[in-house]
Design an enzyme around this catalytic site. Structure first.
Site, PDB file in Angstrom:
ATOM      1  N   CYS A 247      28.005  60.269  24.231  1.00 43.09           N
ATOM      2  CA  CYS A 247      27.741  59.227  23.239  1.00 43.09           C
ATOM      3  C   CYS A 247      26.655  58.274  23.723  1.00 43.09           C
ATOM      4  CB  CYS A 247      29.041  58.498  22.902  1.00 43.09           C
ATOM      5  SG  CYS A 247      28.922  57.350  21.501  1.00 43.09           S
TER       6      CYS A 247
ATOM      7  N   LYS B 279      33.416  60.412  30.868  1.00 46.20           N
ATOM      8  CA  LYS B 279      32.484  59.360  30.466  1.00 46.20           C
ATOM      9  C   LYS B 279      32.642  58.171  31.406  1.00 46.20           C
ATOM     10  CE  LYS B 279      30.927  56.829  26.351  1.00 46.20           C
ATOM     11  NZ  LYS B 279      31.161  56.588  24.907  1.00 46.20           N
TER      12      LYS B 279
ATOM     13  N   GLU C 239      30.975  65.493  20.696  1.00 47.39           N
ATOM     14  CA  GLU C 239      31.951  64.620  21.357  1.00 47.39           C
ATOM     15  C   GLU C 239      33.297  64.650  20.628  1.00 47.39           C
ATOM     16  OE1 GLU C 239      32.399  59.849  22.467  1.00 47.39           O
ATOM     17  OE2 GLU C 239      31.010  60.512  20.916  1.00 47.39           O
TER      18      GLU C 239
END
Length: 515
Positions: free
Chosen positions: A384, A331, A267
């Site tokens: 994440c 995300k 990430e």
């Protein structure tokens, strides 16, 4: 509070889940001894539950404070508030759970189902209210054992939690005022259920899982310290280090990147916006063979979605051997206070910032989108902590070939946090019957098969490459992956029914006055 803190030993990396056989019976005894009746007793139980939850979350989530020390001059003053305030807030849900359990309480052995009904309701709410934070739900104690964790394939995390609570609470029934044979009946039944789950899990683990043909993975784990990772002034050096490390030959891939299909970076790999740095695509194109596709976490800029103001996204980007971005996915589930602030403009006006220090916060993607990867099956992208949300990891449409989790746990150093994060991501693989490919900046990077078995991994803090094939997914999704939360809902209704029937069966005029 002490019992709650001791319960944290059941979490990763300790995995001492039998400690719950000591601490959960204390919850039963607390509710047994709670005076009063009705809402008055429920309020007292809520206080007991809050203290238990506060101890549990304080002892299992203290490592979150490490993130505030990365830029201690800016955020250090917030550390004590974060370390205390988060557990205090999460403990409200534990308090709610014990209050609900007390309203369903009885004098008989089925009160352990009342405890399960209440606690799991609180845990489910914790996983959904205010965007949700189901971290270290009590069911993860059983997930520490690979054989027991197979139960999640059928009932998911919430069902695993619902099974765990009465099993761990059952020793309290040994103190009931009944003949010894009757007192031991329920704990023996709980032990039998646990043994059956273990046996069934061992049988399931006898399956052999092959690899997808002609897919060769290389996961690069740079172990870059967080205070350097976002240093824009070091952008050239950081990218050069990534490419040099990625290109190293290994026993599995003696020709280095020439043997690789997918090169995966973690990430937020770049301390810059890739599209705004023309030198970066040129450097990547010079280093990557034509047959290699780079899949990396990277911030990108774009038009803000409807109703949002930020133009910066936390994304996964698919880059071909010419350095061209072929796909970007954003995300969807952002981290509060890490990637955005609730009431962003108001709190920024007061001088507060999220930990990433991105003015205006990040923009959230509108929906999950699968990654289309040349020469490999499609992937369900999880950036994440998106990997911690059960039943929310698969995009709509055809079933993907694997779960791809890119993360940056460098915020938390060499603490329990990255171990807990990895355990939760691994359980998603079991629930969905899909392999997990995980790239983490400082670890734990890993390839996990659809039964949760670790094929290969790099340790926390280790720098290097992880070379592996891509395990196949199960031909048919397990019940948790196929039906989502439906199996859990059926199990929960059954548990609630047992608690209600047990309360009615023991509700005499005498014990009504005592309840």
């Amino acid at each position: 509070m002490g019992a709650g803190a001791a319960s944290a030993l059941s979490t990763a990396p300790f995995g001492l889940w039998p400690v719950l056989f000591l601490t959960f019976p204390l919850l039963v005894l607390l509710l047994d001894g709670r005076p009063g009746k009705g809402w008055r007793a429920a309020w007292g139980a809520a206080c007991d539950g809050w203290w238990f939850g506060f101890g549990y979350f304080l002892a299992s989530l203290w490592w979150i404070g490490s993130a505030f020390l990365v830029e201690a001059d800016v955020f250090g003053w917030l550390l004590p508030f974060a370390v205390v305030a988060l557990p205090a807030g999460l403990a409200i849900f534990t308090g709610f759970g014990l209050a609900l359990a007390r309203l369903l309480w009885s004098n008989g052995p089925t009160r352990i189902f009342a405890l399960a009904t209440g606690l799991v309701a609180g845990e489910w709410l914790r996983g959904h209210v205010l965007t949700g934070f189901p971290w270290n739900s009590f069911g993860y104690a059983l997930a520490e054992n690979l054989a027991l964790s197979q139960t999640a394939a059928f009932v998911g995390l919430w069902g695993l939690t619902l099974i765990a609570v009465p099993i761990f609470a059952s020793p309290a029934l040994l103190l009931d005022p009944a003949p010894p044979s009757r007192r031991a009946l329920w704990p023996a039944a709980a032990a039998a259920v646990l043994l059956c789950l273990y046996g069934a899990g061992m049988l399931r683990l006898r399956q052999e899982i092959g690899n997808v043909a002609d897919v060769h993975l290389r996961i690069m784990q740079p172990a870059l310290p967080q205070d350097r990772k976002f240093a824009y002034g070091e952008r050239h050096r950081i990218l050069d280090d990534y490419l040099a490390l990625s290109g190293q030959p290994s026993t599995a891939y003696p020709r280095g990147l020439d043997d690789v299909t997918l090169l995966i970076w973690p990430e937020s790999a770049f301390p810059f916006i890739y599209d705004l740095e023309p030198w970066a695509p040129a450097r990547i194109a010079a280093a990557l063979p034509d047959n290699v596709t780079l899949v990396t976490g990277a911030a990108r800029s774009g038009r803000p979605p409807s109703g949002q103001t930020s133009s910066i996204f936390n994304s996964i980007r698919v880059i071909d051997g010419d350095g061209v971005v072929r796909q970007s996915v954003d995300k969807v589930h952002l981290v509060p206070f890490g990637e955005y602030l609730p009431f962003q403009e108001t709190l920024e006006a007061l001088g507060l910032e999220q930990l990433t220090r991105q003015r205006g916060g990040f923009a959230a993607g509108t929906h999950h989108v699968p990654l289309d990867l040349p020469g490999a099956p499609s992937a369900a992208p999880l950036i994440c902590y998106e990997a911690i949300f059960p039943h929310s990891v698969i995009p709509e449409g055809p079933r993907p070939g694997f779960l791809l989790n890119v993360t940056n746990d460098a915020w938390f150093g060499l603490t329990p946090g990255p171990y807990q994060h990895f355990l939760q991501a691994r359980l998603r693989a079991i629930e969905e019957g899909l392999p997990l490919v995980r790239a983490a900046n400082t670890g734990i990077s890993a390839v996990v098969d659809p039964l949760g078995r670790i094929v290969a991994a790099l340790n926390l803090g280790e720098k290097g490459n992880l070379d592996a094939g891509l395990p196949r997914g199960l031909d048919t999704p397990p019940p948790a992956g196929r039906y989502g939360a439906t199996p859990f809902a059926g199990l929960y209704f059954t548990t609630l029914l047992l608690a209600v029937l047990g309360r009615r069966a023991t509700r005499t005029p005498e014990n009504t006055l005592k309840s």
